[in-house]
Design a protein around this motif. Structure first.
Motif, PDB file in Angstrom:
ATOM      1  N   MET A  96       0.835  -1.180   0.000  1.00  0.00           N
ATOM      2  CA  MET A  96       0.000   0.000   0.000  1.00  0.00           C
ATOM      3  C   MET A  96       0.880   1.244   0.000  1.00  0.00           C
ATOM      4  SD  MET A  96      -3.200  -0.711  -0.048  1.00  0.00           S
ATOM      5  CE  MET A  96      -3.123  -2.279  -0.842  1.00  0.00           C
ATOM      6  N   ALA A  97       0.385   2.296  -0.585  1.00  0.00           N
ATOM      7  CA  ALA A  97       1.142   3.544  -0.659  1.00  0.00           C
ATOM      8  C   ALA A  97       1.222   4.191   0.714  1.00  0.00           C
ATOM      9  CB  ALA A  97       0.455   4.493  -1.640  1.00  0.00           C
ATOM     10  N   GLU A  98       2.327   4.849   0.961  1.00  0.00           N
ATOM     11  CA  GLU A  98       2.491   5.581   2.202  1.00  0.00           C
ATOM     12  C   GLU A  98       2.280   7.052   1.921  1.00  0.00           C
ATOM     13  OE1 GLU A  98       6.122   4.616   4.141  1.00  0.00           O
ATOM     14  OE2 GLU A  98       5.774   2.482   3.960  1.00  0.00           O
ATOM     15  N   ALA A 105      -5.863  12.787   1.209  1.00  0.00           N
ATOM     16  CA  ALA A 105      -6.227  11.377   1.082  1.00  0.00           C
ATOM     17  C   ALA A 105      -6.459  11.058  -0.386  1.00  0.00           C
ATOM     18  CB  ALA A 105      -7.485  11.083   1.893  1.00  0.00           C
ATOM     19  N   SER A 106      -6.083   9.869  -0.782  1.00  0.00           N
ATOM     20  CA  SER A 106      -6.274   9.423  -2.156  1.00  0.00           C
ATOM     21  C   SER A 106      -7.758   9.193  -2.415  1.00  0.00           C
ATOM     22  CB  SER A 106      -5.501   8.125  -2.377  1.00  0.00           C
ATOM     23  OG  SER A 106      -5.755   7.627  -3.656  1.00  0.00           O
ATOM     24  N   VAL A 107      -8.216   9.558  -3.597  1.00  0.00           N
ATOM     25  CA  VAL A 107      -9.624   9.386  -3.927  1.00  0.00           C
ATOM     26  C   VAL A 107      -9.907   8.034  -4.563  1.00  0.00           C
ATOM     27  CG1 VAL A 107     -10.067  11.850  -4.162  1.00  0.00           C
ATOM     28  CG2 VAL A 107      -9.312  10.534  -6.147  1.00  0.00           C
ATOM     29  N   ASP A 108      -8.866   7.242  -4.820  1.00  0.00           N
ATOM     30  CA  ASP A 108      -9.083   5.960  -5.476  1.00  0.00           C
ATOM     31  C   ASP A 108      -8.994   4.783  -4.514  1.00  0.00           C
ATOM     32  OD1 ASP A 108      -6.391   6.143  -5.034  1.00  0.00           O
ATOM     33  OD2 ASP A 108      -5.801   5.383  -6.996  1.00  0.00           O
ATOM     34  N   THR A 109      -9.112   5.037  -3.236  1.00  0.00           N
ATOM     35  CA  THR A 109      -9.086   3.969  -2.248  1.00  0.00           C
ATOM     36  C   THR A 109     -10.390   3.971  -1.468  1.00  0.00           C
ATOM     37  OG1 THR A 109      -8.034   5.386  -0.609  1.00  0.00           O
ATOM     38  CG2 THR A 109      -6.579   4.021  -1.963  1.00  0.00           C
ATOM     39  N   ASP A 110     -10.678   2.816  -0.893  1.00  0.00           N
ATOM     40  CA  ASP A 110     -11.902   2.651  -0.118  1.00  0.00           C
ATOM     41  C   ASP A 110     -11.792   3.268   1.275  1.00  0.00           C
ATOM     42  OD1 ASP A 110     -13.020   1.188  -2.207  1.00  0.00           O
ATOM     43  OD2 ASP A 110     -12.228  -0.692  -1.418  1.00  0.00           O
ATOM     44  N   SER A 134      -8.990  -2.123  -0.437  1.00  0.00           N
ATOM     45  CA  SER A 134      -8.057  -1.078  -0.829  1.00  0.00           C
ATOM     46  C   SER A 134      -8.026  -0.005   0.260  1.00  0.00           C
ATOM     47  CB  SER A 134      -8.518  -0.482  -2.156  1.00  0.00           C
ATOM     48  OG  SER A 134      -7.699   0.581  -2.530  1.00  0.00           O
ATOM     49  N   TYR A 135      -6.837   0.400   0.660  1.00  0.00           N
ATOM     50  CA  TYR A 135      -6.718   1.430   1.692  1.00  0.00           C
ATOM     51  C   TYR A 135      -5.469   2.259   1.450  1.00  0.00           C
ATOM     52  CZ  TYR A 135      -3.055  -1.200   4.102  1.00  0.00           C
ATOM     53  OH  TYR A 135      -1.882  -1.843   4.416  1.00  0.00           O
ATOM     54  N   HIS A 136      -5.437   3.397   2.110  1.00  0.00           N
ATOM     55  CA  HIS A 136      -4.298   4.290   2.029  1.00  0.00           C
ATOM     56  C   HIS A 136      -3.817   4.574   3.445  1.00  0.00           C
ATOM     57  CE1 HIS A 136      -1.888   7.010  -0.396  1.00  0.00           C
ATOM     58  NE2 HIS A 136      -1.898   7.803   0.652  1.00  0.00           N
ATOM     59  N   SER A 137      -2.544   4.382   3.704  1.00  0.00           N
ATOM     60  CA  SER A 137      -1.980   4.639   5.030  1.00  0.00           C
ATOM     61  C   SER A 137      -1.579   6.101   5.174  1.00  0.00           C
ATOM     62  CB  SER A 137      -0.723   3.792   5.257  1.00  0.00           C
ATOM     63  OG  SER A 137      -1.058   2.455   5.449  1.00  0.00           O
ATOM     64  N   ARG A 138      -1.916   6.656   6.307  1.00  0.00           N
ATOM     65  CA  ARG A 138      -1.422   7.977   6.688  1.00  0.00           C
ATOM     66  C   ARG A 138      -0.732   7.792   8.034  1.00  0.00           C
ATOM     67  NH1 ARG A 138      -4.843  12.998   5.520  1.00  0.00           N
ATOM     68  NH2 ARG A 138      -2.874  13.860   6.236  1.00  0.00           N
ATOM     69  N   GLY A 152     -13.737  -8.460  -2.712  1.00  0.00           N
ATOM     70  CA  GLY A 152     -12.717  -7.609  -3.336  1.00  0.00           C
ATOM     71  C   GLY A 152     -13.336  -6.527  -4.172  1.00  0.00           C
ATOM     72  N   ASP A 153     -12.490  -5.783  -4.865  1.00  0.00           N
ATOM     73  CA  ASP A 153     -12.956  -4.655  -5.681  1.00  0.00           C
ATOM     74  C   ASP A 153     -13.501  -5.120  -7.003  1.00  0.00           C
ATOM     75  OD1 ASP A 153     -12.253  -2.954  -3.719  1.00  0.00           O
ATOM     76  OD2 ASP A 153     -10.344  -2.359  -4.603  1.00  0.00           O
TER      77      ASP A 153
END
Length: 97
Positions: free
Chosen positions: A1-3, A10-15, A40-44, A96-97
């Motif tokens: 996953m992207a950091e 926040a990314s708009v293409d993740t759940d 799908s997730y984005h880490s902050r 899944g997606d």
């Protein structure tokens, strides 16, 4: 996953967006659950010092991590046991997606 750093949007293409602390076992429990469910997730990654976790406090009302923001349902939630239960309830049968 992207950091991502705190200054990036926040990314708009993740759940989901997961606010977490590096090396936090409670955060890693949520990461494992997200990966097991293929969500799908984005880490902050947040600041190590509680007093500097203002973004987390604005979202959840306190400075504890992990916190998720589910962009699909509008849910914002903290506390890893609650998050894991929510993720399984919401995403287990999604396939899944």
């Amino acid at each position: 996953m992207a950091e991502q750093t705190l200054d990036e949007p926040a990314s708009v293409d993740t759940d989901l967006t997961l606010y977490r602390l590096q090396g936090c076992p409670f955060c890693e429990r949520v990461v494992r659950t997200l990966e097991d469910l293929d969500v799908s997730y984005h880490s902050r990654f947040v600041e190590a010092k509680h007093s500097e976790r203002n973004v987390v406090q604005r979202l959840s009302g306190n400075r504890e991590v992990p916190v998720i923001v589910d962009h699909n349902t509008g849910v914002t939630m903290g506390e890893s046991p609650r998050i894991v239960k929510y993720l399984y309830k919401t995403y287990r049968n999604r396939g899944g997606d």
